[in-house]
Motif scaffolding. Structure first.
Motif, PDB file in Angstrom:
ATOM      1  N   LYS A 181       0.825  -1.225   0.000  1.00 47.82           N
ATOM      2  CA  LYS A 181       0.000   0.000   0.000  1.00 47.82           C
ATOM      3  C   LYS A 181       0.852   1.266   0.000  1.00 47.82           C
ATOM      4  O   LYS A 181       0.949   1.970  -0.991  1.00 47.82           O
ATOM      5  CB  LYS A 181      -0.982   0.015   1.181  1.00 47.82           C
ATOM      6  N   ASP A 182       1.469   1.593   1.139  1.00 45.65           N
ATOM      7  CA  ASP A 182       2.196   2.856   1.261  1.00 45.65           C
ATOM      8  C   ASP A 182       3.686   2.609   1.467  1.00 45.65           C
ATOM      9  O   ASP A 182       4.095   1.550   1.940  1.00 45.65           O
ATOM     10  CB  ASP A 182       1.657   3.676   2.432  1.00 45.65           C
ATOM     11  N   PHE A 183       4.479   3.620   1.128  1.00 49.28           N
ATOM     12  CA  PHE A 183       5.917   3.546   1.343  1.00 49.28           C
ATOM     13  C   PHE A 183       6.503   4.950   1.277  1.00 49.28           C
ATOM     14  O   PHE A 183       5.869   5.891   0.802  1.00 49.28           O
ATOM     15  CB  PHE A 183       6.593   2.636   0.308  1.00 49.28           C
ATOM     16  N   LYS A 184       7.733   5.057   1.738  1.00 51.60           N
ATOM     17  CA  LYS A 184       8.479   6.318   1.688  1.00 51.60           C
ATOM     18  C   LYS A 184       9.551   6.217   0.624  1.00 51.60           C
ATOM     19  O   LYS A 184      10.234   5.201   0.511  1.00 51.60           O
ATOM     20  CB  LYS A 184       9.111   6.611   3.048  1.00 51.60           C
ATOM     21  N   VAL A 185       9.707   7.260  -0.174  1.00 55.50           N
ATOM     22  CA  VAL A 185      10.734   7.287  -1.221  1.00 55.50           C
ATOM     23  C   VAL A 185      12.019   7.871  -0.637  1.00 55.50           C
ATOM     24  O   VAL A 185      12.043   9.020  -0.207  1.00 55.50           O
ATOM     25  CB  VAL A 185      10.289   8.119  -2.436  1.00 55.50           C
ATOM     26  N   LEU A 186      13.086   7.070  -0.636  1.00 55.54           N
ATOM     27  CA  LEU A 186      14.362   7.539  -0.095  1.00 55.54           C
ATOM     28  C   LEU A 186      15.300   8.059  -1.179  1.00 55.54           C
ATOM     29  O   LEU A 186      16.015   9.041  -0.966  1.00 55.54           O
ATOM     30  CB  LEU A 186      15.065   6.405   0.667  1.00 55.54           C
ATOM     31  N   HIS A 187      15.319   7.384  -2.339  1.00 54.52           N
ATOM     32  CA  HIS A 187      16.319   7.755  -3.346  1.00 54.52           C
ATOM     33  C   HIS A 187      15.863   7.298  -4.732  1.00 54.52           C
ATOM     34  O   HIS A 187      15.278   6.221  -4.895  1.00 54.52           O
ATOM     35  CB  HIS A 187      17.661   7.088  -3.011  1.00 54.52           C
ATOM     36  N   GLN A 316      14.459  12.345  -8.095  1.00 49.99           N
ATOM     37  CA  GLN A 316      15.603  12.283  -9.005  1.00 49.99           C
ATOM     38  C   GLN A 316      16.426  13.558  -8.883  1.00 49.99           C
ATOM     39  O   GLN A 316      15.906  14.662  -9.020  1.00 49.99           O
ATOM     40  CB  GLN A 316      15.113  12.098 -10.452  1.00 49.99           C
ATOM     41  N   GLU A 317      17.717  13.431  -8.598  1.00 41.93           N
ATOM     42  CA  GLU A 317      18.573  14.596  -8.378  1.00 41.93           C
ATOM     43  C   GLU A 317      18.762  15.413  -9.650  1.00 41.93           C
ATOM     44  O   GLU A 317      18.630  16.630  -9.649  1.00 41.93           O
ATOM     45  CB  GLU A 317      19.924  14.145  -7.819  1.00 41.93           C
ATOM     46  N   LYS A 318      19.104  14.739 -10.752  1.00 45.07           N
ATOM     47  CA  LYS A 318      19.211  15.425 -12.029  1.00 45.07           C
ATOM     48  C   LYS A 318      17.830  15.406 -12.664  1.00 45.07           C
ATOM     49  O   LYS A 318      17.337  14.394 -13.136  1.00 45.07           O
ATOM     50  CB  LYS A 318      20.212  14.708 -12.958  1.00 45.07           C
ATOM     51  N   LYS A 319      17.173  16.534 -12.662  1.00 43.73           N
ATOM     52  CA  LYS A 319      15.755  16.603 -12.969  1.00 43.73           C
ATOM     53  C   LYS A 319      15.453  16.154 -14.391  1.00 43.73           C
ATOM     54  O   LYS A 319      16.117  16.538 -15.356  1.00 43.73           O
ATOM     55  CB  LYS A 319      15.211  18.027 -12.748  1.00 43.73           C
ATOM     56  N   ILE A 320      14.447  15.305 -14.492  1.00 40.47           N
ATOM     57  CA  ILE A 320      13.876  14.899 -15.776  1.00 40.47           C
ATOM     58  C   ILE A 320      12.461  15.447 -15.799  1.00 40.47           C
ATOM     59  O   ILE A 320      11.657  15.145 -14.903  1.00 40.47           O
ATOM     60  CB  ILE A 320      13.860  13.358 -15.924  1.00 40.47           C
TER      61      ILE A 320
END
Length: 324
Positions: A181-187, A316-320
């Motif tokens: 169901k839910d989660f946290k985005v780390l990287h 994403q660090e380098k933006k797309i």
């Protein structure tokens, strides 16, 4: 099940699969085909009809129950908006759109019109994924770690400009959503190596977390060897899936942890030699629209998956800029 009228827009690989399923199960009254490249195509079955234009007037004459969009995401918004405004249920293949704001607009429109906006996530109907969810997760105790890889070697032949995350990464996100169901985005890390399309990625890694469960997702168009590997490790054992039904070789193995060594003992094993997911998904969708009462939980389910995917892109660090 009452026979229905369908419209398939785009008769490529997935559109053709959907057509075969409708014909095989004999659940159609009429099937209309709209494909700007294949307008001269003819079918032996008289109830499969190729149309050469698509507008409000034409749609009013077709009496459609469901429209299936199997086109490049750059065209999905235009067609889906037209169809929903005319009160027609829509199934749009994954990825539904390049811009999340477009998807959000159409999601709100679908709720306003009380019509379904399905997104084609056939992996959710894969027998292996369903067995894991409904049966085997309970076998392995408290979850510690999930690793999933879906890898292709198709970068140089990929002409639809849909990158690895939007093409295959979304499948992995949908599976994690289905299980947890839910989660946290780390990287999030998305890379490009060979193609120079704008807003395109060929390889990616996403790190997620739910509570103490560590989740790693890998997807690629530059792996050269096609591969699917899914492993779930828990306090009492392990689940491992290798391969896919569409590759005629899909294996599911369930292991029990043996103490004190922790060495796993195989306790269950399944082999699958065909892909049943598209057919199960298509029939499930038709069953849902067969019910007279509209259930907005379906639209909300897909919206949640796409919103989670949007949050992954934002990490994403380098933006797309696609999907923003």
């Amino acid at each position: 099940m009452k026979k229905k009228n369908f419209l398939i827009i785009g008769l490529g690989n997935i559109g053709s699969k959907r057509l075969e399923i409708l014909v095989k199960n004999k659940i159609y009254n009429k099937i209309y085909i709209f494909d700007i490249i294949k307008m001269r195509l003819k079918f032996k079955k008289k109830n499969i009809i190729v149309i050469n234009k698509l507008n409000k007037k034409e749609l009013n004459n077709l009496n459609l129950d469901l429209a299936i969009l199997s086109v490049n995401p750059q065209f999905s918004f235009k067609y889906a908006k037209l169809l929903l405004n005319e009160g027609i249920n829509v199934l749009v293949e994954k990825p539904p759109f390049f811009k999340f704001k477009q998807y959000e607009l159409l999601y709100n429109l679908s709720l306003k019109k009380n019509k379904y906006l399905f997104v084609g996530f056939n992996f959710l109907y894969d027998p292996v994924i369903q067995l894991i969810k409904k049966k085997y997760l309970s076998y392995i105790g408290k979850l510690y770690k999930i690793e999933m890889s879906y890898l292709y070697g198709t970068s140089l032949t990929n002409i639809n400009r849909v990158g690895s995350f939007m093409d295959i990464g979304l499948h992995l996100v949908s599976i994690i959503n289905y299980l947890l169901k839910d989660f946290k985005v780390l990287h999030t890390n998305l890379d490009v190596y060979e193609k120079k399309y704008n807003n395109y990625d060929e390889d990616g890694t996403v790190i997620l977390k739910k509570g103490k469960i560590n989740i790693s997702l890998n997807f690629s168009l530059i792996n050269w060897i096609n591969k699917f590997h899914f492993k779930i490790i828990g306090s009492k054992g392990m689940i491992e899936t290798v391969g896919l039904g569409k590759w005629k070789n899909q294996k599911l193995k369930i292991y029990k942890r043996i103490l004190p060594s922790g060495h796993p003992k195989l306790i269950k094993s399944h082999n699958f030699k065909e892909d049943l997911s598209f057919e199960k998904e298509t029939l499930s969708i038709i069953n849902k629209i067969d019910k007279k009462k509209f259930d907005n939980k379906e639209n909300k389910k897909f919206f949640k998956i796409m919103k989670q995917s949007y949050q992954i892109i934002k990490k994403q660090e380098k933006k797309i800029s696609y999907f923003t």
